[in-house]
Every structure is written in C-alpha cells, then in structure tokens.
Design a protein around this motif. Structure first.
Motif, PDB file in Angstrom:
ATOM      1  N   GLU A 164       0.832  -1.191   0.000  1.00  0.00           N
ATOM      2  CA  GLU A 164       0.000   0.000   0.000  1.00  0.00           C
ATOM      3  C   GLU A 164       0.871   1.247   0.000  1.00  0.00           C
ATOM      4  O   GLU A 164       1.901   1.299   0.661  1.00  0.00           O
ATOM      5  CB  GLU A 164      -0.925   0.003   1.215  1.00  0.00           C
ATOM      6  CG  GLU A 164      -1.965  -1.114   1.177  1.00  0.00           C
ATOM      7  CD  GLU A 164      -2.912  -1.026   2.361  1.00  0.00           C
ATOM      8  OE1 GLU A 164      -3.914  -1.750   2.349  1.00  0.00           O
ATOM      9  OE2 GLU A 164      -2.631  -0.234   3.288  1.00  0.00           O
ATOM     10  N   SER A 166       0.360   5.142   0.800  1.00  0.00           N
ATOM     11  CA  SER A 166      -0.566   6.145   1.310  1.00  0.00           C
ATOM     12  C   SER A 166      -0.526   7.379   0.422  1.00  0.00           C
ATOM     13  O   SER A 166       0.464   7.632  -0.271  1.00  0.00           O
ATOM     14  CB  SER A 166      -0.205   6.521   2.752  1.00  0.00           C
ATOM     15  OG  SER A 166       1.039   7.222   2.781  1.00  0.00           O
ATOM     16  N   GLU A 167      -1.603   8.140   0.459  1.00  0.00           N
ATOM     17  CA  GLU A 167      -1.660   9.365  -0.333  1.00  0.00           C
ATOM     18  C   GLU A 167      -0.584  10.342   0.134  1.00  0.00           C
ATOM     19  O   GLU A 167       0.022  11.057  -0.681  1.00  0.00           O
ATOM     20  CB  GLU A 167      -3.042   9.998  -0.210  1.00  0.00           C
ATOM     21  CG  GLU A 167      -3.204  11.314  -0.938  1.00  0.00           C
ATOM     22  CD  GLU A 167      -3.041  11.184  -2.449  1.00  0.00           C
ATOM     23  OE1 GLU A 167      -2.917  10.062  -2.945  1.00  0.00           O
ATOM     24  OE2 GLU A 167      -3.030  12.232  -3.123  1.00  0.00           O
ATOM     25  N   GLU A 168      -0.325  10.351   1.450  1.00  0.00           N
ATOM     26  CA  GLU A 168       0.705  11.231   1.998  1.00  0.00           C
ATOM     27  C   GLU A 168       2.074  10.893   1.421  1.00  0.00           C
ATOM     28  O   GLU A 168       2.836  11.782   1.024  1.00  0.00           O
ATOM     29  CB  GLU A 168       0.747  11.108   3.525  1.00  0.00           C
ATOM     30  CG  GLU A 168       1.809  11.984   4.179  1.00  0.00           C
ATOM     31  CD  GLU A 168       1.897  11.766   5.677  1.00  0.00           C
ATOM     32  OE1 GLU A 168       1.198  10.865   6.186  1.00  0.00           O
ATOM     33  OE2 GLU A 168       2.675  12.471   6.332  1.00  0.00           O
ATOM     34  N   GLU A 169       2.369   9.600   1.346  1.00  0.00           N
ATOM     35  CA  GLU A 169       3.663   9.182   0.809  1.00  0.00           C
ATOM     36  C   GLU A 169       3.760   9.485  -0.683  1.00  0.00           C
ATOM     37  O   GLU A 169       4.788   9.956  -1.170  1.00  0.00           O
ATOM     38  CB  GLU A 169       3.890   7.695   1.038  1.00  0.00           C
ATOM     39  CG  GLU A 169       5.239   7.213   0.499  1.00  0.00           C
ATOM     40  CD  GLU A 169       5.420   5.719   0.633  1.00  0.00           C
ATOM     41  OE1 GLU A 169       4.408   5.002   0.692  1.00  0.00           O
ATOM     42  OE2 GLU A 169       6.585   5.284   0.661  1.00  0.00           O
ATOM     43  N   GLY A 272      -6.238  10.489   2.222  1.00  0.00           N
ATOM     44  CA  GLY A 272      -6.307   9.373   3.156  1.00  0.00           C
ATOM     45  C   GLY A 272      -6.480   8.038   2.473  1.00  0.00           C
ATOM     46  O   GLY A 272      -6.402   6.997   3.106  1.00  0.00           O
ATOM     47  N   SER A 273      -6.763   8.025   1.161  1.00  0.00           N
ATOM     48  CA  SER A 273      -6.891   6.754   0.456  1.00  0.00           C
ATOM     49  C   SER A 273      -5.519   6.217   0.123  1.00  0.00           C
ATOM     50  O   SER A 273      -4.512   6.871   0.307  1.00  0.00           O
ATOM     51  CB  SER A 273      -7.699   6.951  -0.837  1.00  0.00           C
ATOM     52  OG  SER A 273      -6.990   7.777  -1.732  1.00  0.00           O
ATOM     53  N   SER A 274      -5.460   5.003  -0.387  1.00  0.00           N
ATOM     54  CA  SER A 274      -4.172   4.407  -0.721  1.00  0.00           C
ATOM     55  C   SER A 274      -4.282   3.619  -1.995  1.00  0.00           C
ATOM     56  O   SER A 274      -5.352   3.164  -2.382  1.00  0.00           O
ATOM     57  CB  SER A 274      -3.682   3.490   0.409  1.00  0.00           C
ATOM     58  OG  SER A 274      -4.597   2.425   0.589  1.00  0.00           O
ATOM     59  N   THR A 276      -3.369   0.217  -3.916  1.00  0.00           N
ATOM     60  CA  THR A 276      -3.023  -1.156  -3.573  1.00  0.00           C
ATOM     61  C   THR A 276      -2.815  -1.952  -4.840  1.00  0.00           C
ATOM     62  O   THR A 276      -3.678  -1.967  -5.717  1.00  0.00           O
ATOM     63  CB  THR A 276      -4.132  -1.810  -2.727  1.00  0.00           C
ATOM     64  OG1 THR A 276      -4.364  -0.985  -1.589  1.00  0.00           O
ATOM     65  CG2 THR A 276      -3.718  -3.203  -2.288  1.00  0.00           C
ATOM     66  N   LYS A 295       2.000   1.208   6.055  1.00  0.00           N
ATOM     67  CA  LYS A 295       0.699   1.358   6.688  1.00  0.00           C
ATOM     68  C   LYS A 295       0.748   2.281   7.894  1.00  0.00           C
ATOM     69  O   LYS A 295      -0.208   2.963   8.211  1.00  0.00           O
ATOM     70  CB  LYS A 295       0.151  -0.017   7.127  1.00  0.00           C
ATOM     71  CG  LYS A 295      -0.068  -0.974   5.947  1.00  0.00           C
ATOM     72  CD  LYS A 295      -0.604  -2.306   6.425  1.00  0.00           C
ATOM     73  CE  LYS A 295      -0.823  -3.270   5.262  1.00  0.00           C
ATOM     74  NZ  LYS A 295      -1.311  -4.582   5.703  1.00  0.00           N
TER      75      LYS A 295
END
Length: 422
Positions: A164, A166-169, A272-274, A276, A295
């Motif tokens: 996964e 993350s949107e932040e990453e 906040g979505s990711s 996958t 995660k």
C-alpha cells in the motif's frame, strides 16, 4: 544472488564500489536494499552512527564487504569463470602466489602469476568497453533498457507484490521528484523501485486511454518529463504502464495504468486513500523486502524503524576465522580462512553445484556424496583492540598454524604434497 536488484543495475561505478546509492532522502544498500535515513541515529555496540556511517557498518556486518557480495553473483552477471572468482577471493585476502596455489590446488606459483596478468588485461579491456557503452548510450535509441532486470521481464514483477502507498507518501515522493508540479519536468530518474513506480504511474497519466501513439509521439511527450526519455519509455513498458507492438511502431496506455484509473474512479485519489497493487502468493522474500507495506503513520513508522535497527544491530555480527571441510570416510580435510565465517555456506553451495575450485575436494565430493562431508569452524579470531594490529596478517598466521597442525597434504588432505611457503 540478487543480481536483478535495480539499485545494482542502475548504480554508477563509484556507487557500486561504496556499496550504496542515494535515493531521495535515504541511502539504500545495493546488496540487499536495506535503507538508512538522515536524521535518525543508529546504535551499534554502544556506538551511535549517522545514516551514512551506519550504512558502512551494515555492509560490513551483513555482507562482509561489497567485494564479497559482488564476487558471489552469478557468472552471467560478473562474466568471471569459477577459477577467476576463486583467484580474486584469494587475492583479496592478500595471499601470496604460492599460498593461492596451495589453497586452490591448481597449477603452480607461476600459473597463479599468469592468472594475475590475465585479470589485469581483463580490467584494461573492461575500461575501454565501458567507455564505448557510455558513448553509445545517447545514440542507440533502440537498445533495451539499461541492465533490464530478468525478474522484471517475467510478467511485470512489480504487480506481483501487494503493498500500500498512502496518499501522503505518494504526494511526498512526487513533490521530491517534481518540484515544479506533476505536470512539470522531473529532477532525476535514479530512485528506488517503489518511488520509481509512483513516479512512472504519474507520468502514465499524461497518456490518453485507448489512444495509439507513435514512438516519436511518445518520445516528444516524455522529453518534457526528463532528458533521459528513452529509459523512461522502456521502464513504462517493463512495468506494464505502456504497451507496444513488437516492432515498436505503436504504443498505448497499458492495462496496469488503466486498472489504476478504474480503481480511482475519477482518476484521482481522495485524501487518506491508498493505492493497492494486486496480490500474488508466490512473491519471493526478496520482493517482500523490496516493496514493504507502508501502513503506519509517520511517528509510528519512525519508532518501529529505530526498534528494528536496534534488533538488527544486536543480531548481526561477523567473525573472521579458519574452517575445515572434512571427508568423514577417509579423514581428509580442506582448510581455509575467511574474514566472515557466515560465508562458509558458500563452500557447500559450490560443491553442490560442482564448481568448487579445489579439484581434489570436488572429485571426492562427487564420489562419496554430500553426506560424507562436514563443514566445521576450527577457530574464531578474537577482536584485537590494538589500533596497530593487522587483522589480515593475524588471520593468515592463524591459517598457517592450522596447516602446521593438521598437515592436510597428500593422503591427509586436499592441498597437495607440501605446505605453502611464506
């Protein structure tokens, strides 16, 4: 060996020699992908290290040295014969020609000297070849991607591991490599695989679904991303983000890129979505390490990382010493030394593959079978706190002592009739 690791494939000569590459805000080991991050203090045996220095500690403890790691790569990668590989290992330990001859059981001291000249000639030829390939790089637009990973060619391996992002990453990576915004140019294409996938997925959005492009049109579009547009085009194809006809006349958005678009609905991710990727139970441990799940939050991830590094520092230690391979049927032994006793399993592997450099030992291994042999450590070298001590010299003297004690020559061993000269 993990010869397909993209870090090793894309690293410069200097990066390969030092054993790690700088990827964005991290340093990655070319041998295994282990990373360190600036700003984190890494404890090891009571000493605190910064990111760069701890990378050196990691390489020494886990791999022995970059030299040892590279030497153990498959011959299809190094171009070295088994004999040349064995000779380089002996030379690296500082052994004299007579000692090398006795250890490997081949030819004479003059034969070893001749091998040294052959290896030096190979070095000179390699320099010329590297210069030729560098000059050719920007001229040959139809060459395959630089050191394309064999793994990557087996059905786009990057889609065989579930992880996964993350949107932040994702946003952090894109800001790092696209400082002028995602529609602008990219700063560099030298990055770790996970970042490469994030970046390439973003670049793929510049192509329209269900539209076919000529190679010239693809190049024109990618030129706006980075000067090395040819390499980016090849990676887009290798990752399944672009597909093309066999003759390269037509390109179109690949199924992997379209699947991502379908998964997002409107082509964008909400906060906040990711992202996958599809799961595949046959993913190897190497892939597990290369694409770890992301995660945890930033603070939790940092704490877990420090704890993991502390545990690794406690568990991973290297010791130099002398070992023997003993034939339990007739009592004959082969002895040698190594700066990292963890590598002696490589001796068993070479024997199993029929490629051990001591021909007498290999012949009897083939005759009696693996069950007739044992591999044991004879002596572990103690660490000398004296700053003027020479560990290589101490190891050589230790090996000489065991030669005198066991006299593994003739009917008693696999080292010829006489002990090596000083």
């Amino acid at each position: 060996m993990k010869a397909s690791d993209s870090r090793l494939q894309t690293a410069s000569l200097e990066e390969i020699k030092r054993g790690y590459v700088e990827e964005g805000m991290a340093y990655s080991c070319i041998c295994c992908g282990f990373t360190t991050e600036p700003g984190i203090v890494y404890p090891d045996e009571g000493v605190l290290y910064d990111a760069v220095r701890y990378m050196g500690v990691h390489i020494e403890k886990v791999h022995g040295s970059v030299f040892e790691y590279l030497l153990e790569l498959d011959k299809s990668v190094t171009g070295l014969s088994d004999v040349q590989r064995g000779l380089l290992a002996q030379f690296y330990e500082g052994k004299k020609d007579a000692e090398v001859q006795q250890a490997l059981g081949i030819g004479s001291a003059s034969t070893i000297r001749n091998h040294r000249f052959v290896l030096k000639e190979k070095e000179r030829q390699a320099k010329i070849f590297l210069a030729l390939m560098e000059l050719l790089k920007n001229k040959d637009l139809h060459a395959p991607a630089t050191w394309v990973s064999p793994i990557m060619k087996q059905g786009h391996t990057i889609h065989q591991r579930s992880f996964e992002i993350s949107e932040e990453e994702r946003e952090r990576v894109l800001r790092n490599y696209f400082p002028e915004g995602i529609s602008g140019p990219m700063t560099t294409f030298h990055m770790q695989q996970k970042h490469k996938y994030i970046v390439l997925s973003e670049i793929a959005k510049r192509f329209e679904p269900r539209r076919q492009y000529t190679e010239k049109q693809v190049n024109t579009l990618l030129e706006k991303v980075h000067a090395d547009y040819v390499e980016i085009r090849r990676y887009l194809v290798d990752y399944g983000l672009l597909e093309r006809k066999e003759d390269g006349s037509q390109y179109w958005l690949g199924s992997a890129a379209e699947e991502q678009g379908n998964g997002r609905g409107d082509g964008k991710q909400t906060k906040g979505s990711s992202t996958t990727l599809s799961d595949n139970s046959s993913a190897s441990p190497a892939m597990e390490q290369q694409f770890p799940a992301v995660k945890a939050g930033k603070g939790e991830k940092s704490m877990n990382r420090r704890k993991e590094l502390q545990e690794q520092a406690k568990e991973v230690k290297t010791e130099a010493g002398v070992y023997q391979i003993r034939n339990e049927r007739n009592g004959k032994v082969y002895i040698d030394s190594t700066p990292n006793l963890k590598t002696i399993n490589g001796q068993q592997f070479m024997l199993q593959m029929g490629s051990h450099l001591n021909r007498r030992l290999q012949a009897e291994w083939n005759e009696y079978g693996e069950s007739a042999f044992t591999i044991d450590v004879l002596e572990v070298m103690k660490k000398d706190d004296n700053p003027y001590a020479d560990p290589k010299d101490a190891l050589a003297k230790c090996l000489e002592s065991w030669f005198e004690k066991l006299e593994p020559y003739g009917d008693r061993g696999y080292h010829g009739e006489t002990k090596p000269s000083n």
